[in-house]
Write a protein that holds these residues in place. Structure first.
Motif, PDB file in Angstrom:
ATOM      1  N   MET A  85       1.414   1.173  41.675  1.00 33.64           N
ATOM      2  CA  MET A  85       2.547   2.041  42.011  1.00 33.64           C
ATOM      3  C   MET A  85       2.319   3.459  41.486  1.00 33.64           C
ATOM      4  N   SER A  86       1.769   3.572  40.274  1.00 31.83           N
ATOM      5  CA  SER A  86       1.471   4.893  39.717  1.00 31.83           C
ATOM      6  C   SER A  86       0.424   5.612  40.551  1.00 31.83           C
ATOM      7  N   LEU A  87      -0.621   4.890  40.954  1.00 31.73           N
ATOM      8  CA  LEU A  87      -1.655   5.489  41.786  1.00 31.73           C
ATOM      9  C   LEU A  87      -1.061   6.012  43.087  1.00 31.73           C
ATOM     10  N   GLU A  88      -0.152   5.255  43.675  1.00 35.85           N
ATOM     11  CA  GLU A  88       0.516   5.697  44.902  1.00 35.85           C
ATOM     12  C   GLU A  88       1.328   6.969  44.666  1.00 35.85           C
ATOM     13  N   GLY A  91      -9.633  16.226  49.781  1.00 36.75           N
ATOM     14  CA  GLY A  91     -10.500  17.085  48.986  1.00 36.75           C
ATOM     15  C   GLY A  91     -10.653  16.655  47.535  1.00 36.75           C
ATOM     16  N   ARG A  92      -9.850  15.711  47.088  1.00 41.09           N
ATOM     17  CA  ARG A  92     -10.021  15.205  45.721  1.00 41.09           C
ATOM     18  C   ARG A  92     -11.249  14.300  45.682  1.00 41.09           C
ATOM     19  N   VAL A  93     -12.175  14.642  44.836  1.00 40.82           N
ATOM     20  CA  VAL A  93     -13.421  13.880  44.783  1.00 40.82           C
ATOM     21  C   VAL A  93     -13.248  12.586  44.005  1.00 40.82           C
ATOM     22  N   GLN A  94     -12.606  12.670  42.823  1.00 40.87           N
ATOM     23  CA  GLN A  94     -12.427  11.499  41.978  1.00 40.87           C
ATOM     24  C   GLN A  94     -11.079  11.570  41.284  1.00 40.87           C
ATOM     25  N   ASP A  95     -10.502  10.400  41.045  1.00 40.40           N
ATOM     26  CA  ASP A  95      -9.273  10.311  40.263  1.00 40.40           C
ATOM     27  C   ASP A  95      -9.603  10.233  38.771  1.00 40.40           C
ATOM     28  N   PRO A  96      -8.649  10.585  37.921  1.00 37.91           N
ATOM     29  CA  PRO A  96      -8.861  10.380  36.485  1.00 37.91           C
ATOM     30  C   PRO A  96      -9.136   8.903  36.172  1.00 37.91           C
ATOM     31  N   ASP A 145      -0.069   4.451  29.128  1.00 35.92           N
ATOM     32  CA  ASP A 145       0.459   5.728  28.627  1.00 35.92           C
ATOM     33  C   ASP A 145      -0.225   6.908  29.294  1.00 35.92           C
ATOM     34  N   ARG A 146      -1.526   6.798  29.531  1.00 39.19           N
ATOM     35  CA  ARG A 146      -2.252   7.898  30.180  1.00 39.19           C
ATOM     36  C   ARG A 146      -1.783   8.098  31.611  1.00 39.19           C
ATOM     37  N   ARG A 147      -1.487   7.017  32.312  1.00 43.70           N
ATOM     38  CA  ARG A 147      -0.973   7.156  33.681  1.00 43.70           C
ATOM     39  C   ARG A 147       0.414   7.797  33.668  1.00 43.70           C
ATOM     40  N   SER A 148       1.239   7.401  32.696  1.00 49.85           N
ATOM     41  CA  SER A 148       2.564   8.021  32.580  1.00 49.85           C
ATOM     42  C   SER A 148       2.432   9.524  32.350  1.00 49.85           C
ATOM     43  N   TYR A 149       1.506   9.915  31.500  1.00 52.01           N
ATOM     44  CA  TYR A 149       1.301  11.335  31.224  1.00 52.01           C
ATOM     45  C   TYR A 149       0.881  12.084  32.498  1.00 52.01           C
ATOM     46  N   LEU A 150      -0.022  11.471  33.271  1.00 52.82           N
ATOM     47  CA  LEU A 150      -0.461  12.096  34.520  1.00 52.82           C
ATOM     48  C   LEU A 150       0.718  12.355  35.456  1.00 52.82           C
ATOM     49  N   ILE A 151       1.638  11.387  35.516  1.00 48.59           N
ATOM     50  CA  ILE A 151       2.733  11.473  36.484  1.00 48.59           C
ATOM     51  C   ILE A 151       3.675  12.627  36.169  1.00 48.59           C
ATOM     52  N   ARG A 203       1.249  17.526  38.770  1.00 49.79           N
ATOM     53  CA  ARG A 203       0.070  17.636  39.629  1.00 49.79           C
ATOM     54  C   ARG A 203       0.240  16.804  40.895  1.00 49.79           C
ATOM     55  N   TYR A 204      -0.643  17.053  41.852  1.00 50.21           N
ATOM     56  CA  TYR A 204      -0.732  16.258  43.081  1.00 50.21           C
ATOM     57  C   TYR A 204       0.583  16.240  43.864  1.00 50.21           C
ATOM     58  N   GLY A 205       1.320  17.357  43.816  1.00 49.30           N
ATOM     59  CA  GLY A 205       2.527  17.469  44.619  1.00 49.30           C
ATOM     60  C   GLY A 205       3.783  16.910  43.990  1.00 49.30           C
TER      61      GLY A 205
END
Length: 522
Positions: A226-229, A275-280, A353-359, A363-365
């Motif tokens: 769900m976070s990746l989505e 255009g995103r080459v790789q995800d974290p 926790d790292r995914r929560s921080y990313l969200i 970023r990414y709209g």
């Protein structure tokens, strides 16, 4: 699942142990098992009658093993043992874990190597069936010579001492037994030692941790998807071909699950040329990290299922005048694996926790802090502080208790496992992990709402809908602690994973139907 489990005959599994604990399964004794138990008790009686010197039957304990006890005092010896060893401190363990301790102990005693009387075994089974569960302090076991202190508290009620949970209250055991017209038992030779020698405190904590961690592992995959989505990430790193050339079963299972959850998603397939080459790493490396935690879980499961079917008291009564005084009570085999699983559980929280921080980075709209009117509103800034605090706390709990040993019993017991601490710590880490995952779920559901009108896969949409029945979309600040608690309960109860599995079955997703089925808990 069948509705009856035959102690001492059937093999106990994590799933069966929990079913017995939850009252979904009834424990019984076969006639063959009753015969074995009676025969073992007769061997002990004969040892006493013949005057053979056998540790714990007609000798003192630990450093007093050279002190001979007269036949007339062997019963008093066993009662004194329970009383003197009941030195636990701290808050009581959950009644459910205490009940599992009783169940595992019955499985060990029913194998006929412990010299226990049949009536004693039946009394323990009766107490579990009636949910008369002893109050057991959490602290005091060093995990060798058995979990002596907690097991002494567990079985004091057999002789009318200690406290029990009875009809929703904590009451003196004597009062509960009187209410049920059940007199206290008179223990025979060796019975007290058979009751308090063993690893049932460690093993029961392992059983509950495995059950809970399995749920957390499944939830982490779904929440991570769900976070990746929400972050418009790619599902390409979950291609089975990648994982065939580094074929760790845990990694392959997680990759398979993520591919199933994401490959049919409108969101995932809406940005192939972004255009995103790789995800974290916290997105791209979920199979490797979640998979490693699954490997730790599976290792602990394999060892625990050996332990809960083993005989771990001392001495072992093999036949007429045939006893062995050994060390099957030593908790090291589980202690090390529990510490390993603790790291595995902590890492699930770390990457979450790292995914929560990313969200919340903006970023990414996604809007910064997951709210449109940031400034006036702090939005989802502070829940990630909580995940950071819990992750840090889990790291401190990862110090391996099994790496320590402090001699006890005047040096007779000069190396101990501290596995009881390992078991308690793993459950503490899982407590924290459930809150960490709940906060990521809070964030992921909010992020998905910003991707509308695009939809995710049917399974992830069903999970999102379930979340929204508990916690609404946030367009301004509110007390997020209430939301976190609701989602933690949703996760810990198993409802979230159940919803994902139900939706997967409805829409023909194959989340759990793979060649890696040994990860199941039945």
């Amino acid at each position: 699942m069948k509705d009856e489990f035959r102690y001492g005959t059937d093999r106990l599994t994590i799933g069966l142990a929990m079913a017995l604990t939850q009252g979904k399964l009834r424990g019984t004794l076969s006639s063959k098992t009753r015969h074995k138990v009676d025969r073992s008790a007769a061997f002990v009686e004969d040892i006493v009658a013949q005057g053979d010197v056998v540790y714990g039957i007609n000798t003192g304990f630990g450093p007093l093993c050279d002190t001979i006890i007269s036949p007339e005092e062997t019963a008093n010896l066993q009662h004194n043992l329970l009383k003197s060893h009941a030195v636990g401190v701290g808050n009581p363990i959950p009644a459910s874990i205490a009940k599992t301790m009783m169940i595992i102990k019955v499985q060990a005693l029913a194998q006929g190597y412990s010299g226990i009387q049949l009536r004693t075994l039946e009394r323990i089974m009766w107490m579990t069936a009636q949910d008369i569960i002893p109050v057991v302090p959490a602290q005091g076991s060093v995990g060798a010579s058995g979990d002596l202190a907690p097991l002494a508290h567990l079985f004091l009620p057999l002789i009318g001492l200690g406290e029990v949970y009875y009809k929703g209250n904590i009451v003196p055991a004597e009062k509960a037994l009187a209410a049920e017209v059940m007199p206290p038992l008179q223990l025979g030779p060796k019975e007290g030692l058979a009751l308090i020698n063993g690893t049932q405190f460690i093993a029961a904590h392992a059983v509950h941790a495995l059950y809970r961690m399995h749920n957390a592992l499944d939830a982490a995959d779904v929440i991570g998807a769900m976070s990746l989505e929400g972050l418009m990430g790619s599902y390409k790193p979950f291609d089975a071909r990648l994982h065939e050339i580094r074929p760790f079963p845990g990694n392959q299972l997680v990759a398979h699950r993520l591919w199933e959850l994401l490959s049919k998603s409108e969101i995932a397939n809406s940005h192939p040329d972004c255009g995103r080459v790789q995800d974290p790493y916290s997105l791209r490396c979920m199979p490797q990290v979640h998979g490693a935690s699954r490997t730790a879980w599976r290792h602990l499961k394999e060892l625990t299922e050996i332990e809960i079917n083993a005989v771990t008291d001392n001495p072992i009564v093999l036949g007429p005048h045939d006893t062995i005084s050994g060390g099957n009570f030593h908790g090291q085999p589980l202690a090390i694996a529990l510490d390993y699983a603790t790291v595995g559980a902590a890492e699930l929280g770390n990457i979450s926790d790292r995914r929560s921080y990313l969200i919340i980075e903006g970023r990414y709209g996604l809007p910064k802090l997951l709210i449109q009117d940031a400034g006036l509103n702090s939005g989802f800034m502070i829940p990630q502080y909580t995940t950071a605090a819990l992750v840090s706390e889990n790291k401190t709990l990862c110090f391996p208790a099994s790496a320590d040993s402090i001699p006890t019993s005047l040096g007779q017991e000069d190396h101990v496992s501290m596995g009881s601490i390992s078991g308690r710590k793993l459950n503490q880490v899982i407590d924290n992990l459930e809150y960490i995952l709940a906060i990521e779920l809070l964030y992921a559901a909010q992020a998905l709402d910003f991707r509308r009108p695009l939809k995710s896969s049917e399974v992830l949409e069903a999970c999102h809908t379930l979340v929204r029945t508990e916690v609404p979309f946030a367009d301004k600040d509110r007390i997020f602690a209430y939301d976190i608690k609701k989602l933690q309960q949703l996760l810990s109860s198993g409802r979230f994973v159940h919803e994902a599995n139900q939706a997967a079955e409805t829409y023909d997703y194959h989340l759990n139907k793979t060649v890696y089925e040994p990860f199941g808990i039945s």
